[in-house]
Enzyme design. Structure first.
Site, mmCIF file in Angstrom:
data_model
loop_
_atom_site.group_PDB
_atom_site.id
_atom_site.type_symbol
_atom_site.label_atom_id
_atom_site.label_comp_id
_atom_site.label_asym_id
_atom_site.label_seq_id
_atom_site.Cartn_x
_atom_site.Cartn_y
_atom_site.Cartn_z
ATOM 1 N N TYR A 52 -0.922 123.660 1.585
ATOM 2 C CA TYR A 52 -1.197 124.277 0.280
ATOM 3 C C TYR A 52 -2.465 125.134 0.368
ATOM 4 O O TYR A 52 -3.519 124.673 0.800
ATOM 5 C CB TYR A 52 -1.364 123.221 -0.822
ATOM 6 N N SER A 148 9.189 113.510 2.703
ATOM 7 C CA SER A 148 9.509 114.419 1.611
ATOM 8 C C SER A 148 10.708 115.251 2.041
ATOM 9 O O SER A 148 10.792 115.671 3.208
ATOM 10 C CB SER A 148 8.294 115.317 1.339
ATOM 11 N N ASN A 149 11.632 115.456 1.102
ATOM 12 C CA ASN A 149 12.822 116.287 1.364
ATOM 13 C C ASN A 149 13.684 115.746 2.507
ATOM 14 O O ASN A 149 14.310 116.530 3.237
ATOM 15 C CB ASN A 149 12.409 117.738 1.658
ATOM 16 N N TRP A 216 9.159 116.799 -7.347
ATOM 17 C CA TRP A 216 8.319 118.008 -7.349
ATOM 18 C C TRP A 216 8.991 119.131 -8.142
ATOM 19 O O TRP A 216 10.201 119.139 -8.306
ATOM 20 C CB TRP A 216 7.908 118.442 -5.949
ATOM 21 N N SER A 217 8.162 120.070 -8.618
ATOM 22 C CA SER A 217 8.612 121.175 -9.500
ATOM 23 C C SER A 217 9.382 120.664 -10.719
ATOM 24 O O SER A 217 10.507 121.111 -10.985
ATOM 25 C CB SER A 217 9.444 122.194 -8.707
ATOM 26 N N GLY A 222 14.538 126.529 -10.761
ATOM 27 C CA GLY A 222 15.098 126.303 -9.430
ATOM 28 C C GLY A 222 13.950 126.274 -8.439
ATOM 29 O O GLY A 222 12.914 125.662 -8.714
ATOM 30 N N PHE A 223 14.130 126.970 -7.328
ATOM 31 C CA PHE A 223 13.110 126.952 -6.280
ATOM 32 C C PHE A 223 12.034 128.005 -6.599
ATOM 33 O O PHE A 223 12.194 129.181 -6.299
ATOM 34 C CB PHE A 223 13.791 127.230 -4.930
ATOM 35 N N ASP A 225 11.249 129.634 -9.283
ATOM 36 C CA ASP A 225 11.614 130.861 -10.005
ATOM 37 C C ASP A 225 11.307 130.776 -11.496
ATOM 38 O O ASP A 225 12.038 131.309 -12.324
ATOM 39 C CB ASP A 225 13.069 131.264 -9.739
#
Ligand SMILES: NC(=O)c1ccc[n+]([C@@H]2O[C@H](COP(=O)([O-])OP(=O)(O)OC[C@H]3O[C@@H](n4cnc5c(N)ncnc54)[C@H](OP(=O)(O)O)[C@@H]3O)[C@@H](O)[C@H]2O)c1
Length: 308
Positions: A52, A148-149, A216-217, A222-223, A225
């Site tokens: 980050y 993560s993911n 997250w988000s 979406g990703f 956006d």
């Protein structure tokens, strides 16, 4: 603020986390206000990553702005991630060890409460990751580990070598981006895109194996956006219901978006990315807001998901 003890840990964790991915350009005072507002709202969990702000940039800004006494440090949970590099992923032992040392320096802390492997490395060698985790735990530099993911099978592959419990899996989840939930609701429906299982059952696997999910988000359509809150062009029905429920519960729309995630019985933590203190306060109001089953599903369908 609702707190709980994630399985396999002795942490007392808030179910809302302040993510610090977007603080690079904030000055020290703004970072202190943001973090102080989170603390005053009952949030004790802070999410970072080496990547980050580029090359530990956000971690460094946090460490420069926030000075913690030993007691203050023990009262918060600091999480970081490793594994993303410019154009490739790297779970090599050498990279993990070096990056964690750099994170500790940047954050100005002797240890991380939690370290996550950021995104699955196609070239992962689980024995090497295990050696890195043993070294980090043995040196007192990292207390808990997670991913993560990651899909369930990727977690299983790691677990065969790693001796520490994998406590967390941080994944993308908001009302409008909810494949980990939506696929299961529409299981086995031929011809329905929602029915496609894109992650091999992360949600049920995590519940079965006592892994805590982190979303997250939580406000993004979406990703990266943009947020769905207030986007009447694409999400008019959803915003109508969010506004109605906000009025009913005496909170802001932001709290309803948070509550849609915290209402799920899997104890999913919400990772906020806002840099606006008032939005942190608004989000905190969604920590333990008892959305009814019916209202939870109304939000789900208004976001475009099918309840067959
Ligand atoms: N593990 C992973 O792969 C991964 C990937 C991405 C992110 N993360 C973590 O998740 C955290 C959150 O991600 P995110 O920042 O993409 O998520 P987010 O909280 O959904 O989005 C926050 C962004 O939306 C803006 N925003 C505009 N209107 C808003 C509103 N009404 N309510 C809330 N925010 C509003 C915020 O602006 P203002 O700042 O101006 O309020 C901020 O730029 C990150 O900080 C990071 O810790 C993890």
């Amino acid at each position: 603020m609702k707190t709980f003890t994630p399985a396999h840990t002795d942490l007392n964790a808030s179910n809302i986390i302040l993510g610090l991915m977007r603080i690079l350009e904030l000055d020290d005072e703004a970072i202190r206000t943001l973090v102080g507002t989170a603390r005053d709202s009952g949030i004790n969990f802070f999410d970072h990553a080496d990547v980050y702000g580029g090359d530990h940039g956000c971690e460094r800004r946090f460490g420069e702005a926030i000075t913690l006494t030993e007691a203050e440090r023990e009262s918060v949970i600091i999480q970081s991630k490793v594994g993303l590099r410019k154009g490739y992923f790297d779970f090599s032992k050498e990279h993990i060890l070096r990056s964690v040392d750099e994170s500790l320096t940047a954050l100005n802390t002797p240890y991380l409460d939690t370290l996550l492997l950021h995104r699955p490395d196609a070239l992962v060698e689980p024995d090497e990751v295990a050696e890195a985790f043993d070294a980090l735990q043995g040196a007192g530099k990292v207390r808990n580990f997670g991913v993560s993911n990651h899909t369930p099978m990727q977690v299983e592959l790691l677990k065969r070598s790693i001796s520490q419990p994998l406590v967390f899996n941080q994944v993308q989840l908001s009302i409008t981006h909810a494949p980990i939930i939506a696929a299961g609701v529409a299981a086995n429906m031929a011809g329905l895109d929602q029915s496609i299982d894109r992650d091999n059952g992360i949600l049920d696997y995590s519940r079965l194996n006592d892994m805590t999910l982190q979303a997250w988000s939580p406000f993004q359509k979406g990703f990266f956006d943009g947020v769905f809150l207030g986007d009447r062009e694409n999400y008019a029905d959803l915003n109508d219901i969010i506004d109605e429920l906000a009025a009913t519960h005496g909170v802001t729309p932001t709290a309803i978006a948070v509550a849609w995630i915290t209402r799920h019985p899997a104890n999913i933590q919400v990772v906020l990315g806002t840099t606006t203190p008032q939005r942190v306060r608004d989000s905190a109001a969604g920590s333990d807001l008892p959305l009814s089953r019916e209202d939870w599903y109304r939000l789900f369908t208004a976001a475009g998901h099918v309840v067959p």
